[in-house]
Scaffold this motif. Structure first.
Motif, PDB file in Angstrom:
ATOM      1  N   ALA A 100       3.617  10.247  -5.238  1.00 47.61           N
ATOM      2  CA  ALA A 100       2.860  10.669  -6.420  1.00 47.61           C
ATOM      3  C   ALA A 100       3.619  10.372  -7.708  1.00 47.61           C
ATOM      4  CB  ALA A 100       2.541  12.157  -6.324  1.00 47.61           C
ATOM      5  N   GLY A 107      -4.906  12.739  -5.662  1.00 50.14           N
ATOM      6  CA  GLY A 107      -3.719  13.564  -5.431  1.00 50.14           C
ATOM      7  C   GLY A 107      -3.971  14.631  -4.388  1.00 50.14           C
ATOM      8  N   PHE A 167      -2.181   9.113  -8.716  1.00 49.62           N
ATOM      9  CA  PHE A 167      -2.101  10.456  -8.141  1.00 49.62           C
ATOM     10  C   PHE A 167      -1.620  11.461  -9.177  1.00 49.62           C
ATOM     11  CE2 PHE A 167      -1.025   7.479  -4.654  1.00 49.62           C
ATOM     12  CZ  PHE A 167      -2.119   7.727  -3.835  1.00 49.62           C
TER      13      PHE A 167
END
Length: 129
Positions: free
Chosen positions: A89, A37, A96
């Motif tokens: 994401a 991430g 992520f």
């Protein structure tokens, strides 16, 4: 080379160092999802930093030439890139971490602030010597 060019080089270099550290951490530490991430967000942040610096340089040259500015600083493009990172994401949440992506997006601004502080301290120390 102007102060602006030196600043651009320093900030890009620190962003690349940050990304390299994140890649190493993702490879060797057990918190892969968080570091992926951070890598996603920081990559978008690096793109946004490059875009902001490029547009600022373009705007400065246009104003120095005495012409009127035809473009802005790419705010919409930078926001769209950040939204794209958040959407990726959310879509791939097993890879992520959302909060890490958001922190990664902000990382270039943190690096810019740190660069300004360190640069001012270096200038102050040079004046005192």
């Amino acid at each position: 080379m102007s102060n602006f060019d030196n600043m651009i080089i320093r900030q890009r270099k620190w962003m690349l160092y940050w990304l390299a550290i994140l890649v190493l951490c993702a490879g060797f530490l057990p918190y892969t999802r968080i570091f992926l991430g951070l890598i996603l967000g920081s990559s978008i942040s690096f793109y946004n930093l490059w875009l902001l610096q490029h547009k600022s340089d373009q705007l400065g040259k246009t104003v120095a030439a005495g012409e009127t500015a035809k473009t802005g600083l790419g705010t919409f493009s930078r926001m769209a890139a950040a939204v794209l990172a958040v959407v990726v994401a959310i879509r791939f949440d097993e890879y992520f971490h959302l909060y890490a992506v958001i922190f990664g997006i902000v990382s270039s601004y943190v690096i810019m602030m740190i660069d300004v502080i360190v640069y001012q301290l270096v200038i102050r120390n040079r004046k005192e010597d």
